[in-house]
Structures are given as structure tokens and as C-alpha cells.
Motif scaffolding. Sequence first.
Motif, PDB file in Angstrom:
ATOM      1  N   PHE A   1      57.177  94.163  63.952  1.00  0.00           N
ATOM      2  CA  PHE A   1      55.888  94.319  63.286  1.00  0.00           C
ATOM      3  C   PHE A   1      56.073  94.596  61.808  1.00  0.00           C
ATOM      4  O   PHE A   1      56.962  95.362  61.415  1.00  0.00           O
ATOM      5  CB  PHE A   1      55.121  95.526  63.874  1.00  0.00           C
ATOM      6  N   ASP A   2      55.191  94.031  61.007  1.00  0.00           N
ATOM      7  CA  ASP A   2      55.024  94.492  59.639  1.00  0.00           C
ATOM      8  C   ASP A   2      54.392  95.880  59.741  1.00  0.00           C
ATOM      9  O   ASP A   2      53.704  96.175  60.722  1.00  0.00           O
ATOM     10  CB  ASP A   2      54.104  93.526  58.887  1.00  0.00           C
TER      11      ASP A   2
ATOM     12  N   VAL B   1      59.681  95.667  60.486  1.00  0.00           N
ATOM     13  CA  VAL B   1      60.339  95.003  59.356  1.00  0.00           C
ATOM     14  C   VAL B   1      59.364  95.066  58.179  1.00  0.00           C
ATOM     15  O   VAL B   1      58.285  94.501  58.235  1.00  0.00           O
ATOM     16  CB  VAL B   1      60.751  93.560  59.706  1.00  0.00           C
ATOM     17  N   SER B   2      59.735  95.800  57.139  1.00  0.00           N
ATOM     18  CA  SER B   2      58.763  96.119  56.105  1.00  0.00           C
ATOM     19  C   SER B   2      59.347  96.007  54.699  1.00  0.00           C
ATOM     20  O   SER B   2      60.391  96.587  54.400  1.00  0.00           O
ATOM     21  CB  SER B   2      58.265  97.553  56.335  1.00  0.00           C
ATOM     22  N   ASN B   3      58.647  95.258  53.838  1.00  0.00           N
ATOM     23  CA  ASN B   3      58.970  95.264  52.414  1.00  0.00           C
ATOM     24  C   ASN B   3      58.455  96.574  51.834  1.00  0.00           C
ATOM     25  O   ASN B   3      57.292  96.934  52.059  1.00  0.00           O
ATOM     26  CB  ASN B   3      58.262  94.116  51.685  1.00  0.00           C
TER      27      ASN B   3
ATOM     28  N   ASP C   1      54.839  87.355  56.195  1.00  0.00           N
ATOM     29  CA  ASP C   1      55.327  87.817  57.503  1.00  0.00           C
ATOM     30  C   ASP C   1      55.603  86.640  58.427  1.00  0.00           C
ATOM     31  O   ASP C   1      56.662  86.552  59.040  1.00  0.00           O
ATOM     32  CB  ASP C   1      54.313  88.771  58.159  1.00  0.00           C
ATOM     33  N   VAL C   2      54.652  85.715  58.527  1.00  0.00           N
ATOM     34  CA  VAL C   2      54.843  84.576  59.425  1.00  0.00           C
ATOM     35  C   VAL C   2      55.812  83.563  58.836  1.00  0.00           C
ATOM     36  O   VAL C   2      56.532  82.894  59.572  1.00  0.00           O
ATOM     37  CB  VAL C   2      53.498  83.928  59.849  1.00  0.00           C
ATOM     38  N   ASP C   3      55.884  83.482  57.504  1.00  0.00           N
ATOM     39  CA  ASP C   3      56.874  82.604  56.874  1.00  0.00           C
ATOM     40  C   ASP C   3      58.284  83.108  57.154  1.00  0.00           C
ATOM     41  O   ASP C   3      59.198  82.317  57.412  1.00  0.00           O
ATOM     42  CB  ASP C   3      56.635  82.518  55.369  1.00  0.00           C
TER      43      ASP C   3
END
Length: 176
Positions: A7-8, A49-51, A126-128
Motif C-alpha cells: 500500500f501507498d 511502500v511510500s515516497n 503508485d500504479v506506474d
Amino acid sequence: MPTAVLFDRDGTLIEDVPYNGAPERVRPVPGARRALSALRRHGILLGVVSNQSGIARGLLTRADVDAVRRRVEELLGPFDIWVVCPHGPYDGCRCRKPAPGLIHTAVARLGVERQRTAVIGDIGADVDAARAAGARGILVPNEQTDPREVAAAAETAPTLLTAVLALLGGEPEASR
């Protein structure tokens, strides 16, 4: 059914508060706890998974990001892995979404196949990143999501819970 779901964080699991380093400002999105519980009941590994470019920008510290992570887990339960990109948008790293690095790292550490991994997020990056990593991406748009990103997404869901239900084949008990 996936082996793992990544997840973002901001805008997907919790309300988006830009550069949030304050645990008291963490608010789960509606249905987040039910969605995560449904996945846990099926033994599916969970990750984030987070920027977090606020670190590179000097607006946050790693300790701030860790404090928010702990608060998210207090509210939503434990995750099997957290992978964070601390770089800024122009640092040229390979981890910052839409690059696939965060997903590659999470999949490797979890020991799962990328083809059996889903990534759920609220923006096109996210989807990219999911697509670039060979994982399934599901966009759950919110009021900040660019309509062009919604139109370009291969798979969308109106809410986090409905995205998870789609992954589980429409498990009815999760919607209670």
C-alpha cells in the motif's frame, strides 16, 4: 489471490497530510481497518511502500517517519514490511515511485513473486511503479488524484475496501 499487497501510505491508508511527521495527525481512511483485516484473515502479507521526500527536503526526519509508522500500526495493525524512499523528486534514485525500486525491495524482502503482488495507491505514480515492477496495480482515487491518472489506470476502485474485495474475489464478510 495475491501473496502480498503493498500500500501507498498517504491518501491510501491514511488521510494525506503533506509532509506529516506528527503521529497525532494520523487518520485512517474509511474502511482501512476492515480491508486490512480481510487480507490478514487470508494470510496475505502486507506492506507499505511510500515516497517520503520530506526527508530530503529537510521537513521530516527518519524518526518522524518512524513515529508516524508506529501510529499507523497502532490504529491499523502490524505490517510485514515498510519500505520508504527518502529522496527528493530530482535525486535520480531508483526507489522513488513511479520507479519500481520500493516494490522490488519489498518483494525481495518478503520473498514473494512480483506477479503475485498487488500495489494499491491513490496516484498514477503508485500504479506506474506496480506496472514497472511486474505487479498488479489498483488506483483508489481521492479528491487530489488527477483525473488523467484515473483515466490512464488499468484498474481502479472507488474505495480501499472495494479494492481489497476485488483482490479477494468479492469476499462479502469483509464489507460488514
